[in-house]
Structure formats: C-alpha cells, structure tokens
Scaffold this active site. Structure first.
Site, PDB file in Angstrom:
ATOM      1  N   PRO A  10      37.447 -33.360 -28.839  1.00  0.00           N
ATOM      2  CA  PRO A  10      36.386 -33.361 -29.843  1.00  0.00           C
ATOM      3  C   PRO A  10      35.090 -34.017 -29.386  1.00  0.00           C
ATOM      4  CG  PRO A  10      38.120 -34.916 -30.433  1.00  0.00           C
ATOM      5  CD  PRO A  10      38.639 -34.085 -29.295  1.00  0.00           C
ATOM      6  N   ASN A  11      34.009 -33.392 -29.788  1.00  0.00           N
ATOM      7  CA  ASN A  11      32.625 -33.873 -29.595  1.00  0.00           C
ATOM      8  C   ASN A  11      32.123 -33.749 -28.160  1.00  0.00           C
ATOM      9  OD1 ASN A  11      32.263 -34.702 -32.375  1.00  0.00           O
ATOM     10  ND2 ASN A  11      33.731 -36.323 -31.915  1.00  0.00           N
ATOM     11  N   ARG A  18      24.658 -36.250 -26.847  1.00  0.00           N
ATOM     12  CA  ARG A  18      25.404 -37.257 -27.582  1.00  0.00           C
ATOM     13  C   ARG A  18      25.340 -38.604 -26.849  1.00  0.00           C
ATOM     14  NH1 ARG A  18      31.935 -37.600 -26.999  1.00  0.00           N
ATOM     15  NH2 ARG A  18      32.269 -39.151 -28.604  1.00  0.00           N
ATOM     16  N   TYR A  23      27.096 -41.588 -22.181  1.00  0.00           N
ATOM     17  CA  TYR A  23      27.726 -40.422 -21.577  1.00  0.00           C
ATOM     18  C   TYR A  23      26.815 -39.666 -20.605  1.00  0.00           C
ATOM     19  CZ  TYR A  23      31.178 -41.194 -25.266  1.00  0.00           C
ATOM     20  OH  TYR A  23      32.121 -41.746 -26.079  1.00  0.00           O
ATOM     21  N   ASN A  79      40.236 -34.722 -20.892  1.00  0.00           N
ATOM     22  CA  ASN A  79      39.455 -35.708 -21.647  1.00  0.00           C
ATOM     23  C   ASN A  79      39.686 -35.398 -23.119  1.00  0.00           C
ATOM     24  OD1 ASN A  79      37.692 -37.428 -22.866  1.00  0.00           O
ATOM     25  ND2 ASN A  79      35.955 -36.956 -21.540  1.00  0.00           N
ATOM     26  N   ALA A  82      38.233 -38.739 -28.732  1.00  0.00           N
ATOM     27  CA  ALA A  82      38.789 -39.718 -29.678  1.00  0.00           C
ATOM     28  C   ALA A  82      40.269 -39.467 -29.992  1.00  0.00           C
ATOM     29  CB  ALA A  82      37.970 -39.720 -30.970  1.00  0.00           C
ATOM     30  N   GLU A 103      44.445 -38.060 -17.147  1.00  0.00           N
ATOM     31  CA  GLU A 103      43.597 -38.456 -18.273  1.00  0.00           C
ATOM     32  C   GLU A 103      42.259 -38.934 -17.716  1.00  0.00           C
ATOM     33  OE1 GLU A 103      45.372 -41.661 -20.507  1.00  0.00           O
ATOM     34  OE2 GLU A 103      43.535 -42.044 -21.649  1.00  0.00           O
ATOM     35  N   HIS A 105      38.213 -40.336 -18.748  1.00  0.00           N
ATOM     36  CA  HIS A 105      37.173 -40.747 -19.692  1.00  0.00           C
ATOM     37  C   HIS A 105      35.890 -40.977 -18.914  1.00  0.00           C
ATOM     38  CE1 HIS A 105      40.121 -40.995 -22.793  1.00  0.00           C
ATOM     39  NE2 HIS A 105      40.887 -41.684 -21.972  1.00  0.00           N
ATOM     40  N   ARG A 112      34.569 -51.093 -24.136  1.00  0.00           N
ATOM     41  CA  ARG A 112      33.984 -50.698 -25.424  1.00  0.00           C
ATOM     42  C   ARG A 112      34.802 -51.282 -26.587  1.00  0.00           C
ATOM     43  NH1 ARG A 112      32.856 -44.436 -25.258  1.00  0.00           N
ATOM     44  NH2 ARG A 112      31.799 -45.008 -27.212  1.00  0.00           N
TER      45      ARG A 112
HETATM   46  C1  DQA Z   1      35.627 -40.523 -24.142  1.00  0.00           C
HETATM   47  C2  DQA Z   1      35.913 -41.920 -24.721  1.00  0.00           C
HETATM   48  C3  DQA Z   1      36.478 -41.819 -26.124  1.00  0.00           C
HETATM   49  O1  DQA Z   1      36.724 -43.110 -26.655  1.00  0.00           O
HETATM   50  C4  DQA Z   1      35.470 -41.113 -27.032  1.00  0.00           C
HETATM   51  O2  DQA Z   1      36.014 -40.962 -28.324  1.00  0.00           O
HETATM   52  C5  DQA Z   1      35.016 -39.809 -26.481  1.00  0.00           C
HETATM   53  C6  DQA Z   1      34.720 -39.717 -25.058  1.00  0.00           C
HETATM   54  C7  DQA Z   1      34.949 -40.619 -22.755  1.00  0.00           C
HETATM   55  O3  DQA Z   1      34.931 -39.602 -22.076  1.00  0.00           O
HETATM   56  O4  DQA Z   1      34.432 -41.667 -22.380  1.00  0.00           O
HETATM   57  O5  DQA Z   1      34.823 -38.844 -27.206  1.00  0.00           O
HETATM   58  O6  DQA Z   1      36.861 -39.850 -23.971  1.00  0.00           O
END
Ligand code: DQA
Length: 152
Positions: A10-11, A18, A23, A79, A82, A103, A105, A112
């Site tokens: 998501p997102n 964003r 990011y 990735n 959230a 995994e 990020h 954070r």
């Molecule tokens: C994320 C870190 C997550 O906590 C966050 O919700 C994201 C992006 C990252 O790539 O740093 O959406 O996965």
C-alpha cells in the site's frame, strides 16, 4: 528464463510524491527500471506489481509459490509497506506458499516510530534489506540470487 517477483504494498504507488524527505523523489516506475537492470546482470526476468489491497498481495504470493514449485521463479522481493506491521495473513501466505522472500524497506524503519519496529514478515523472510533507499531493491535482488539463484 527464470523470474523474480517484486511486490509492492500500500501507498508505494505514491513513491516520488509521498514524503520525499523519507522516501526520495524516485517513482515506482523508476524502481521497476532499476529492478530490471539488476535482474539483467543475473540473467533473470522481473515481474513487478503494486497493490493497495492485502488480498491481492496474498493471491500474488500464492501464485509465486506455484511458479517456484514449477521451477519458473526464484523468489520474491517484497516491500509490504504498512502491512509489514499489521498483517498476520501475509506472514501465513509466505509460510503457506513456501516462498523465499526478501523483505525490503526504503527507509530505516527502526529509526522511525515504535509501531514500525515490529514486522510480521521478518520471522518468515529469507533476508531483510532496510534503510538503503530504493537501491535496496537491487541489493535484495542480488541477495536473493546469491542464496536461491542458480549461482547459489
Ligand atoms: C516502508 C516502511 C513502512 O513502515 C511504511 O508503512 C511504508 C514504506 C518503506 O519502504 O520504508 O509504506 O515499507
């Protein structure tokens, strides 16, 4: 040619616009190009997807499991956004489909908010790449190939 699936949760479709301080300015389309470049060096193909929906990601993980069982896919770079911090269902999907998952990020989640320090995916991940910006996707592909690819 075998493939690697790069999954984004998501997102991540908003990458580039964003929270650029966290990011960066790179878009998800740029990340896809970066992944293709990294995969080319290993002689593998990339399948790339993004979804804001947990069930779609679970279905994609099951599909990946079938392709891996058939010898057509090496593993998944994921990735989960959230959902990393909330989804028992994605942990179960990785375990159930027996998928080697790296995994990743973009940000250093451990620097954070407290709620980002816990990951439901880490206990079932083959490896974890955190905090290297979008370059982490290429590192994750290299890591997956080093441990699960033909060169392993
Ligand atoms: C994320 C870190 C997550 O906590 C966050 O919700 C994201 C992006 C990252 O790539 O740093 O959406 O996965």
């Amino acid at each position: 040619m075998k493939s690697i699936l790069v999954m984004n949760g998501p997102n991540l479709n908003l990458l580039g616009q964003r929270e650029p301080g966290l990011y960066g300015n790179t878009t998800l389309a740029d990340v896809e190009t970066l992944c293709h470049d990294a995969a080319q060096k290993h002689g593998v193909a990339i399948e790339f997807m993004q979804s804001n929906h947990e069930g779609v990601l679970i279905d994609a993980m099951h599909d990946a499991g079938r392709k891996i069982a058939n010898g057509d896919m090496i593993g998944v770079v994921f990735n989960a956004g959230a959902f990393t911090h909330t989804s028992v269902a994605l942990q179960d999907a990785i375990k159930g489909a027996q998928v080697p998952v790296i995994e990743i990020h973009i940000s250093n989640v451990h620097a954070r908010e407290e709620f980002r320090h816990h990951s439901y995916l880490s206990p079932v991940a083959a490896g974890i790449v955190v905090g290297f910006g979008v370059k982490g996707y290429a590192l994750a592909i290299d890591g997956l190939m080093a441990t699960y690819g033909d060169e392993a």
